[in-house]
Design a protein around this motif. Sequence first.
Motif, mmCIF file in Angstrom:
data_model
loop_
_atom_site.group_PDB
_atom_site.id
_atom_site.type_symbol
_atom_site.label_atom_id
_atom_site.label_comp_id
_atom_site.label_asym_id
_atom_site.label_seq_id
_atom_site.Cartn_x
_atom_site.Cartn_y
_atom_site.Cartn_z
ATOM 1 N N TYR A 1 4.296 8.358 -8.810
ATOM 2 C CA TYR A 1 5.440 7.624 -8.835
ATOM 3 C C TYR A 1 5.980 7.386 -7.716
ATOM 4 N N LEU A 2 6.415 6.219 -7.491
ATOM 5 C CA LEU A 2 7.235 5.777 -6.286
ATOM 6 C C LEU A 2 8.594 5.000 -7.018
ATOM 7 N N PRO A 3 9.550 5.736 -7.332
ATOM 8 C CA PRO A 3 10.800 5.117 -8.003
ATOM 9 C C PRO A 3 11.262 4.025 -7.346
ATOM 10 N N GLN A 4 11.523 4.132 -6.004
ATOM 11 C CA GLN A 4 12.071 3.184 -5.153
ATOM 12 C C GLN A 4 10.966 2.508 -4.270
ATOM 13 N N PHE A 5 10.631 1.179 -4.383
ATOM 14 C CA PHE A 5 9.607 0.549 -3.644
ATOM 15 C C PHE A 5 9.965 0.418 -2.341
ATOM 16 N N ASP A 6 9.014 0.814 -1.198
ATOM 17 C CA ASP A 6 8.946 0.401 0.108
ATOM 18 C C ASP A 6 7.615 0.159 0.411
ATOM 19 N N PRO A 7 7.229 -0.955 1.019
ATOM 20 C CA PRO A 7 5.632 -1.437 1.446
ATOM 21 C C PRO A 7 5.054 0.014 2.146
ATOM 22 N N SER A 8 5.536 0.546 3.089
ATOM 23 C CA SER A 8 5.199 1.379 3.855
ATOM 24 C C SER A 8 4.705 2.977 3.258
ATOM 25 N N GLU A 9 5.775 3.182 2.440
ATOM 26 C CA GLU A 9 5.704 4.335 1.590
ATOM 27 C C GLU A 9 4.499 4.090 0.522
ATOM 28 N N TRP A 10 4.521 2.871 0.016
ATOM 29 C CA TRP A 10 3.360 2.497 -0.981
ATOM 30 C C TRP A 10 1.994 2.778 -0.433
ATOM 31 N N VAL A 11 1.869 2.187 0.938
ATOM 32 C CA VAL A 11 0.624 2.308 1.678
ATOM 33 C C VAL A 11 0.344 3.548 1.891
ATOM 34 N N ARG A 12 1.135 4.416 2.430
ATOM 35 C CA ARG A 12 1.067 6.197 2.667
ATOM 36 C C ARG A 12 0.558 6.634 1.297
ATOM 37 N N LEU A 13 1.334 6.434 0.191
ATOM 38 C CA LEU A 13 0.966 7.057 -1.163
ATOM 39 C C LEU A 13 -0.642 6.906 -1.557
ATOM 40 N N VAL A 14 -0.918 5.567 -1.411
ATOM 41 C CA VAL A 14 -2.260 5.112 -1.662
ATOM 42 C C VAL A 14 -3.360 5.977 -0.967
ATOM 43 N N ARG A 15 -2.924 6.390 0.421
ATOM 44 C CA ARG A 15 -3.865 6.996 1.290
ATOM 45 C C ARG A 15 -3.665 8.591 0.867
ATOM 46 N N ASP A 16 -2.836 9.061 1.006
ATOM 47 C CA ASP A 16 -2.327 10.444 0.697
ATOM 48 C C ASP A 16 -2.897 11.004 -0.459
ATOM 49 N N GLU A 17 -2.674 10.260 -1.497
ATOM 50 C CA GLU A 17 -3.020 10.794 -2.915
ATOM 51 C C GLU A 17 -4.346 10.199 -3.362
ATOM 52 N N GLY A 18 -4.844 9.421 -2.533
ATOM 53 C CA GLY A 18 -6.126 8.884 -3.106
ATOM 54 C C GLY A 18 -6.019 8.086 -4.350
ATOM 55 N N VAL A 19 -5.128 7.176 -4.310
ATOM 56 C CA VAL A 19 -4.728 6.180 -5.247
ATOM 57 C C VAL A 19 -5.788 5.335 -5.420
ATOM 58 N N THR A 20 -6.517 4.880 -6.797
ATOM 59 C CA THR A 20 -7.562 4.085 -7.264
ATOM 60 C C THR A 20 -7.081 3.026 -7.871
ATOM 61 N N SER A 21 -5.808 2.884 -8.460
ATOM 62 C CA SER A 21 -5.270 1.669 -9.055
ATOM 63 C C SER A 21 -3.762 1.760 -8.885
ATOM 64 N N ALA A 22 -3.246 0.477 -8.955
ATOM 65 C CA ALA A 22 -1.792 0.441 -8.878
ATOM 66 C C ALA A 22 -1.464 -1.062 -9.590
ATOM 67 N N THR A 23 -0.230 -1.077 -9.928
ATOM 68 C CA THR A 23 0.320 -2.361 -10.664
ATOM 69 C C THR A 23 1.665 -2.611 -9.781
ATOM 70 N N VAL A 24 2.012 -3.903 -9.285
ATOM 71 C CA VAL A 24 3.384 -4.202 -8.759
ATOM 72 C C VAL A 24 3.668 -5.448 -9.449
ATOM 73 N N VAL A 25 5.061 -5.928 -9.014
ATOM 74 C CA VAL A 25 5.486 -7.091 -9.369
ATOM 75 C C VAL A 25 5.133 -8.113 -8.223
ATOM 76 N N PRO A 26 5.444 -9.674 -8.385
ATOM 77 C CA PRO A 26 5.247 -10.386 -7.258
ATOM 78 C C PRO A 26 6.090 -10.173 -5.934
#
Length: 496
Positions: free
Chosen positions: A210-235
């Motif tokens: 979970y990323l409760p407060q969106f931030d693009p840099s934090e989003w990228v960090r979590l994808v890398r650090d948590e090995g994220v394989t899928s994600a859902t975003v709004v436009p």
Amino acid sequence: MSISLLLEMAASTNPERTALVSGEIRLTAAELSELADGGAGVIAAAGTSHVAYVGLGGAMLPLLLFSSARAGAAFTPLNYRLSADGLRELIDRLPQPLVVADAEYCDVVAGAGKQVITSDDFIAAARTAEPAAEFPDPEDVGVVLFTSGTTSRPKAVELTHNNLTSYITGTVEFDGAEPDDAALICVPPYHIAGVSAALSNLYAGRKMVYLPQFDPSEWVRLVRDEGVTSATVVPTMLDRIVSALDSEPVALPTLRNLAYGGSKVALPLVRKALGLLPDVGFVNAYGLTETSSTIAVLTPDDHREALASTDVRVTRRLGSVGQPVPGVELQIRDDSGQVVGPGETGELFVRGEQVSGRYAEIGSVLDADGWFPTKDVAWLDEEGYLFIGGRSDDTIIRGGENIAPAEIEDVLVEHPHVHDCAVVGPDDPQWGQIIVAVVVPAAGADPDPDELREHVRSQLRGSRTPDRVVFRDELPTNATGKVLRRELVQELTATN
């Protein structure tokens, strides 16, 4: 089937799998199930049949969702961005709720005359409470969500356990995820996408990050650090992620699928995202609160085929929302209620087990045959790909002619000097309404209004040419990226 059973199946099949990560909280499927049992005990002891939540989400969303289900109570996550008066108005419409609120929102809901407990206190109580666990009737209301209310008073959509589980079991393979699969969730907790993400990822056996407060840099960090394989975003999130990756490229080797939806996405943004992340499978998901989430999907293969094709019938599918998911039927009807054929525009109607179409205080709006009127203008192509042309309420009537804003927006946004745009129809004493294009210029661009008007005129009928072009730094949107057209109309009317 009830929501409760989804968690029991997940916990019984793979109890030690990490189910969710939210800040410092990490819970296995078994720990989430045990905590939900305790949470159900807290709710039962409160003597309530409804639970409201005001907060950022994260671990609290799945915990309260399943705790409420196991207590036989309905669950309503509320828009924490609303004013105190706005929140209290919605809370007052719920039957004697227990209100759970993150610490920073307790003062906002205090004094509403309801039982209020902080999120931290709820978790602490759930760890020691006498467990409660029941399986509600599938036709009981499991979740109540308020529509965004961008043009009217928010409606309270009632989703039964059967509506929600029909969507999950019809579109997700149980425990079908790979052991290392992880989903990054940053959609708002009060949106249907937030509810369905918790249900679908748990059912699939996928770790939820979970990323409760969106931030693009934090989003990228979590994808890398948590090995994220899928994600859902709004436009709006996709736009910021693309901008971040464009200015500072970062490899995201684990990311396999990226879903976007919630509102219309401009094609130039989609093309740019596909170019920046060529190894990622993009998914456009379209659905409504009343349909328990997604009813149509444009798959990764659809994206790749449309992007690579030279056949205009195929390339235009990149602007569609794909084909219906299993168990959902679609119809396009004209103003007289007659079903129209491929290529003809009308109102979209949907039918299926996942479709509720029922509102508190109003009742069901399904017709005699179970069809739900979406109020979306749409058309289907020969292969059954669905194209959404906006809300019927957004239609501009200029001089007696009906004009769909999306038709003009699709042309305008392709101009190299346009980053984003919205077309609205303020009242006009001569024409009834006029066409005003509100444009966000591309970075470093200084668009000429007459050039933009000519760009539209060259591709559409003259009656579609904007009467005015105005410029803004950004468009007003809600949390799911939907443009708040009413605000634009009010602003334009005030400046006339």
